[in-house]
Design a protein around this motif. Structure first.
Motif, mmCIF file in Angstrom:
data_model
loop_
_atom_site.group_PDB
_atom_site.id
_atom_site.type_symbol
_atom_site.label_atom_id
_atom_site.label_comp_id
_atom_site.label_asym_id
_atom_site.label_seq_id
_atom_site.Cartn_x
_atom_site.Cartn_y
_atom_site.Cartn_z
ATOM 1 N N VAL A 152 0.838 -1.198 0.000
ATOM 2 C CA VAL A 152 0.000 0.000 0.000
ATOM 3 C C VAL A 152 0.875 1.251 0.000
ATOM 4 C CG1 VAL A 152 -1.674 1.335 1.318
ATOM 5 C CG2 VAL A 152 -1.955 -1.140 1.088
ATOM 6 N N SER A 153 1.940 1.186 0.745
ATOM 7 C CA SER A 153 2.847 2.333 0.807
ATOM 8 C C SER A 153 3.517 2.588 -0.545
ATOM 9 C CB SER A 153 3.880 2.072 1.908
ATOM 10 O OG SER A 153 5.028 2.856 1.701
ATOM 11 N N ALA A 188 0.947 4.107 -2.884
ATOM 12 C CA ALA A 188 0.708 5.527 -2.619
ATOM 13 C C ALA A 188 1.841 6.398 -3.143
ATOM 14 C CB ALA A 188 0.513 5.750 -1.119
ATOM 15 N N SER A 189 3.049 5.855 -3.173
ATOM 16 C CA SER A 189 4.177 6.660 -3.646
ATOM 17 C C SER A 189 4.149 6.818 -5.171
ATOM 18 C CB SER A 189 5.502 6.038 -3.188
ATOM 19 O OG SER A 189 5.806 4.887 -3.947
ATOM 20 N N SER A 201 -1.004 8.850 -6.141
ATOM 21 C CA SER A 201 -1.373 9.505 -4.889
ATOM 22 C C SER A 201 -2.844 9.909 -4.856
ATOM 23 C CB SER A 201 -0.495 10.737 -4.653
ATOM 24 O OG SER A 201 -0.578 11.585 -5.776
ATOM 25 N N ASP A 202 -3.501 9.903 -6.011
ATOM 26 C CA ASP A 202 -4.871 10.403 -5.981
ATOM 27 C C ASP A 202 -5.939 9.309 -5.968
ATOM 28 O OD1 ASP A 202 -4.067 9.814 -8.541
ATOM 29 O OD2 ASP A 202 -5.496 11.196 -9.454
ATOM 30 N N THR A 226 -6.687 5.262 -4.085
ATOM 31 C CA THR A 226 -6.190 4.201 -3.203
ATOM 32 C C THR A 226 -6.221 2.872 -3.972
ATOM 33 O OG1 THR A 226 -8.374 3.655 -2.383
ATOM 34 C CG2 THR A 226 -7.168 5.396 -1.220
#
Lengths: 138, 138
Positions: free
Chosen positions: A24-25, A28-29, A32-33, A35
Motif C-alpha cells: 500500500v505504501s 501511494a508513492s 497519490s490520488d 487508493t
DNA sequence: CAAAATTCATTTGTATACGAATGATATTCA
DNA sequence: TGAATATCATTCGTATACAAATGAATTTTG
C-alpha cells in the motif's frame, strides 16, 4: 530440534499484514490520488462493464458497506456514475465515465511498476511462486 | 506468447489484500474477543516486557496513531496498563497485566490453529516457501 | 548555554473493512 | 394469490491504518 516457541514474526497473519502494508505504501508513492481499492474497483468496472454495486463488490472482494464507500468516493471524483436499475429496482447500476476510462488507461502502466517494485526483492521465478501460493490461500 | 493484459487478479497487491482478508476472517472465527492487531500487540508485549508505546508500535508494525488506539482498547479490557516514564517524560510505558499474561497463554494455542487453517491449502513445504517469500517483501 | 532539531505522544481527518440492523424490492412456495 | 424468504442497498458502530498538525520533552549543535 526445531524451535517450537510461538514467534509472532513467523505467523502467516503477521507477515501478510506487513507485506500488505508495504505494498500500500509503494502504491501511494506512485499513485497519490487513488487508493488501491479505488483503483481496483475502477479497473474492474472498466473490465466487466456496467454492473450492480454488490456484483462489483464481489468481484473486487469488498462487502456491501465497503464497496458503497468506495463507489461514493469514485462518484465524487466523476470517475463513475450510478443509476437505479429499472429491471430490478433494488439494484444500483454502476457505470464508468469517460474520465474514469481515461484514468484507468493512464494508471495501468503505473500499476505495473507498483507490482514490480513490490516484488523487487524476489526473482521472477520466486515472484511467480509467491503469487501462485497467495492465490491458493485467498 | 504470454498474456500481457493487465489482470487485477494477478496483481500482487490484490492477492495480498484477499489473502489477508481471509486470514482475518479465520482469526475472528477462532478468537472473537481480540483482533489480530490486538493479539499481536499483547503477545509482543509479553515477549519483550514493558516498553514505550512507540517502541511497541514499531515491533508490531503500527504507526503512532494506530498503536495508541490498540493500546487504549487493550487498556479498557484490563489486559495492559500504562504509565508515564519518569526517566523520559515524553514516553508512555506499557505494561502487561496478569490478565493480559493469562490471555496470551490461553490464546497462543488458538493462534497456532489459526495459522494452520490459513495455510491449510498448502503443503508444509509450500507454507514454508510462502512465509519465506512474504518476509522478503515485507 | 541557548537555539535548532528530534523524538514521543496525541488529535484530527480520511479511507478501508466488516458485523448487524433496516427497508425496499423480488422471488419462492404453500 | 399471498405469506415467507431472499436479495440489494443503506446506515450505524467499531477497528485498523496512515498523513498531517500540534505540544511537550529531550538531544544535538553552533
Amino acid at each position: 530440534m526445531t524451535k517450537d516457541k510461538y514467534q509472532l514474526q513467523d505467523q502467516i497473519g503477521f507477515v501478510l499484514r506487513k507485506a500488505h502494508q508495504r505494498h500500500v505504501s509503494i502504491f501511494a508513492s506512485h499513485i497519490s490520488d487513488l487508493t488501491p481499492p479505488q483503483f481496483a474497483t475502477l479497473e474492474m468496472l472498466q473490465e466487466v462493464g456496467t454492473t450492480s454495486q454488490s456484483q462489483l463488490g464481489q468481484l473486487v472482494a469488498m462487502d456491501a458497506a465497503t464497496i458503497k464507500g468506495v463507489i461514493d468516493r469514485l462518484k465524487a471524483r466523476g470517475l463513475v456514475f450510478v443509476e437505479r436499475d429499472n429491471a430490478d429496482r433494488r439494484r444500483v447500476s454502476v457505470h464508468i465515465t469517460p474520465q474514469g476510462r481515461e484514468a484507468v488507461a493512464q494508471l495501468v502502466s503505473q500499476a505495473g511498476r507498483i507490482t514490480a517494485e513490490t516484488l523487487a526483492p524476489l526473482s521472477g521465478r520466486e515472484a511467480e511462486t509467491l503469487l501462485k501460493l497467495l492465490k491458493r490461500i485467498s
